[in-house]
Scaffold this active site. Sequence first.
Site, short mmCIF file in Angstrom:
data_model
loop_
_atom_site.label_atom_id
_atom_site.label_comp_id
_atom_site.label_asym_id
_atom_site.label_seq_id
_atom_site.Cartn_x
_atom_site.Cartn_y
_atom_site.Cartn_z
N CYS A 1 28.86 16.21 31.08
CA CYS A 1 29.16 16.99 32.27
C CYS A 1 28.70 16.12 33.43
CB CYS A 1 28.38 18.30 32.25
SG CYS A 1 28.31 19.09 33.86
N ASP B 1 1.25 10.24 3.79
CA ASP B 1 1.97 11.10 4.73
C ASP B 1 1.00 12.03 5.44
OD1 ASP B 1 4.01 12.16 6.14
OD2 ASP B 1 4.91 13.28 4.48
N TYR C 1 -6.89 2.19 6.45
CA TYR C 1 -5.97 1.10 6.08
C TYR C 1 -6.06 -0.11 7.00
CZ TYR C 1 -3.01 3.71 9.38
OH TYR C 1 -2.53 4.40 10.46
N CYS D 1 24.86 20.71 38.07
CA CYS D 1 24.95 21.60 36.91
C CYS D 1 23.56 22.14 36.57
CB CYS D 1 25.52 20.83 35.72
SG CYS D 1 25.38 21.70 34.16
N GLU E 1 0.85 -1.19 0.00
CA GLU E 1 0.00 0.00 0.00
C GLU E 1 0.88 1.23 0.00
OE1 GLU E 1 -2.42 -0.20 3.52
OE2 GLU E 1 -3.02 -2.25 3.02
N LYS F 1 10.62 3.45 3.57
CA LYS F 1 10.64 4.92 3.49
C LYS F 1 11.40 5.35 2.25
CE LYS F 1 9.00 6.05 7.75
NZ LYS F 1 9.71 6.69 8.82
N CYS G 1 32.28 22.18 30.67
CA CYS G 1 30.83 22.34 30.49
C CYS G 1 30.52 23.80 30.21
CB CYS G 1 30.07 21.87 31.73
SG CYS G 1 28.30 22.18 31.61
N CYS H 1 28.27 24.95 33.50
CA CYS H 1 28.80 25.07 34.86
C CYS H 1 30.33 25.11 34.89
CB CYS H 1 28.29 23.92 35.73
SG CYS H 1 28.96 22.34 35.27
N LYS I 1 2.19 4.57 1.51
CA LYS I 1 2.26 5.07 2.88
C LYS I 1 1.88 6.55 2.83
CE LYS I 1 5.27 5.11 6.90
NZ LYS I 1 4.99 6.47 7.27
#
Length: 675
Positions: free
Chosen positions: A425, A119, A224, A430, A115, A313, A407, A410, A117
């Site tokens: 970190c 969107d 579907y 932090c 089928e 896809k 970081c 911090c 697909k």
Amino acid sequence: MNQQEAQQRVEELYAMLHEQNHAYYVLDNPKMTDIEYDLLLKELIDLEESFPALASDNSPTRRVGGTVSERFEKVPHPSPMLSLGNAFNEADLIDFDRKVRQGLAEGTAFSYICELKIDGLAVSIQYENGHLLRGATRGDGAIGEDITTNIRTIRTVPLTISEKGKIDVRGEAYMPKKSFAALNAQRDESGEEPFANPRNAAAGSLRQLDSKVAAARNLAVFVYGIGSTSQLMDISSHSDGLNRLGVLGFQTNKERRTCATIEDVLAYVIEWTGKRTTLDYEIDGIVIKVDQFANQEALGLTSKSPRWAIAYKFPAEEAVSTLVDIELTVGRTGVITPTAILTPVKVAGTTVSRATLHNEDIIREKDIRLGDTVVIRKAGDIIPEVVRVVLEKRDEGSIPYQMPVRCISCGSDLTRLEGEVALRCMNSACKAQIREGLIHFVSRTAMNIDGLGEKVITQLFEANLIHTVADLYKLRYEQLIELERMGERSANNLIEAIEASKQNSFEKLLFGLGIRHIGSRVARTLAQEFGTMEKLIAAESEDLTVINEIGDKMADTIERYFEQAGNQDLIAELREAGVNFTYTGKKLDVEAVSDSSFFGKSFVVTGKMESYGREEAKEVIESLGGKVSGSVSKKTNVVVAGEAAGSKLTKAESLGIEIWNEEKFINEINDSKRD
Ligand code: IVH
């Protein structure tokens, strides 16, 4: 005309209008002119006005919308709305075919059905007694949002069907390309932000609180499949099901094709890869399903998706842009994530100006440098990424990109844990991490606190009003109202939303705590298995690892999490605040509730109650083994009627159905819980 005559005419009009609607929108073969249709519709509108008792929610007059909702109620799906595994190339499809063969007994005859697909976004449309009862979005797969009034406005969705009993039809709501173009042109002209693509436009339209707006958006649904049904429909395959849905008046996609072999499937995929742009609607791939129900059953499901289907896809579209900057953010577990800041470029329908760079290794492997010309794509997914650098265009004198050693929030040293690609970190104090943890806690999949997004959390955090998630439950109106851009109404709503979140089922809280490796699915499994926070805390490693999804590493992190004094304090504070520590989701402890006066009964909740919202009442009833339906019928056992209950109460009285007021309802709940 008397009422009886009117009723008869209304029925005739329904039939004629439904038939024309189907002929026009689904079959694309109108049976009457627009003027004839409008005249019949006008006649029906007039009759409904003169005889209000004859109006119904599923009247063709409701197609134009009119109901304005305050918000979308959350509704559990009768059966989960699963997603599909993905295939990106021929090899993935051949692998899928191999697994299907392995999963079926030697020599089993089977075929595939391919089928398009579509969107758009998945919807569930439920019918009962031949009437459209509810339309819902997919949500998290278990619970969606009630968008019935908007679904009713979609002309390809029948309001009544000849199949009686309960049936949950699944499909994809979408916006045809032409309607999308027209909508965006109109928005451009009125100075509104255009929608990025038809899928966003469809989703935005279905989430319109004013159903009139949705009605004007020209949406459609391709169905579907059937999620569940109480009827024996005498169908033995997916293709039978689709054919039946077509006969019932639904729009099914006619480009589907039965394929005997994976070679035929590949041919279909190649054919549509070439032809996709010729369609009036967008597709993003091909869905391949094993056709026979018996074979589907034999193959079964993995934790997330059926083994008998896969979504291929289409390859992503690519575009070229320039890397202007690399933005670094600190996540809730301390991970530093780099994001590419790009000169805006159109890729597969949306304008992209940011793309994930994932981690340090990827930047190094692809040797991505500031100022580079880069190729961007949206691989099957919606998340844009940098594919590669166009080296020929690189400036002389550019230097490799260096991730920081400290970081950015911090200043503490960043570490790379063994076996990980991320820089972290490690400072649990932090600020950036704490803030991210708070944002995670209130997010949709976690505690889902409406009105508390990143912005407000940041404000509260910077104003020193919250440090831990438990602090959220100590917030007072007077503190909120002091925040910039916070009105009285928003402040009140926020307090209410925070309060309401205390009633969430336990898995939401568990996920919200942000324990490492505990995603929302695992949180749900743990909540279902252990039932309460107390039992989960008391669980030993062995109790955890007997659960399928929980491995040693996860069990270890869970145990260690609850051992830490800081976390124990946090949980004590949450308990003190009255946050629910019990799983109240779908799985029932039959033994515990079978004595309750709710068990096995069908309820309708109507009117306004002081201590229970509609959705909360529903959750409680379901947790005690009852069912909740939206309309009163002979099958209803009890109507719970709050203040200002209207027609449902009247109907219940006329049918002699048991009626409970709020006090009685609460007493029954308490009694049931005590048992
Ligand atoms: S079947 C359990 N068929 O794609 C299988 N899905 O990842 C349910 N979709 O969530 C899906 N067209 O929203 C199926 N012909 C089609 C589809 C389709 C679009 C969407 C659907 C689903 C997602 C699969």
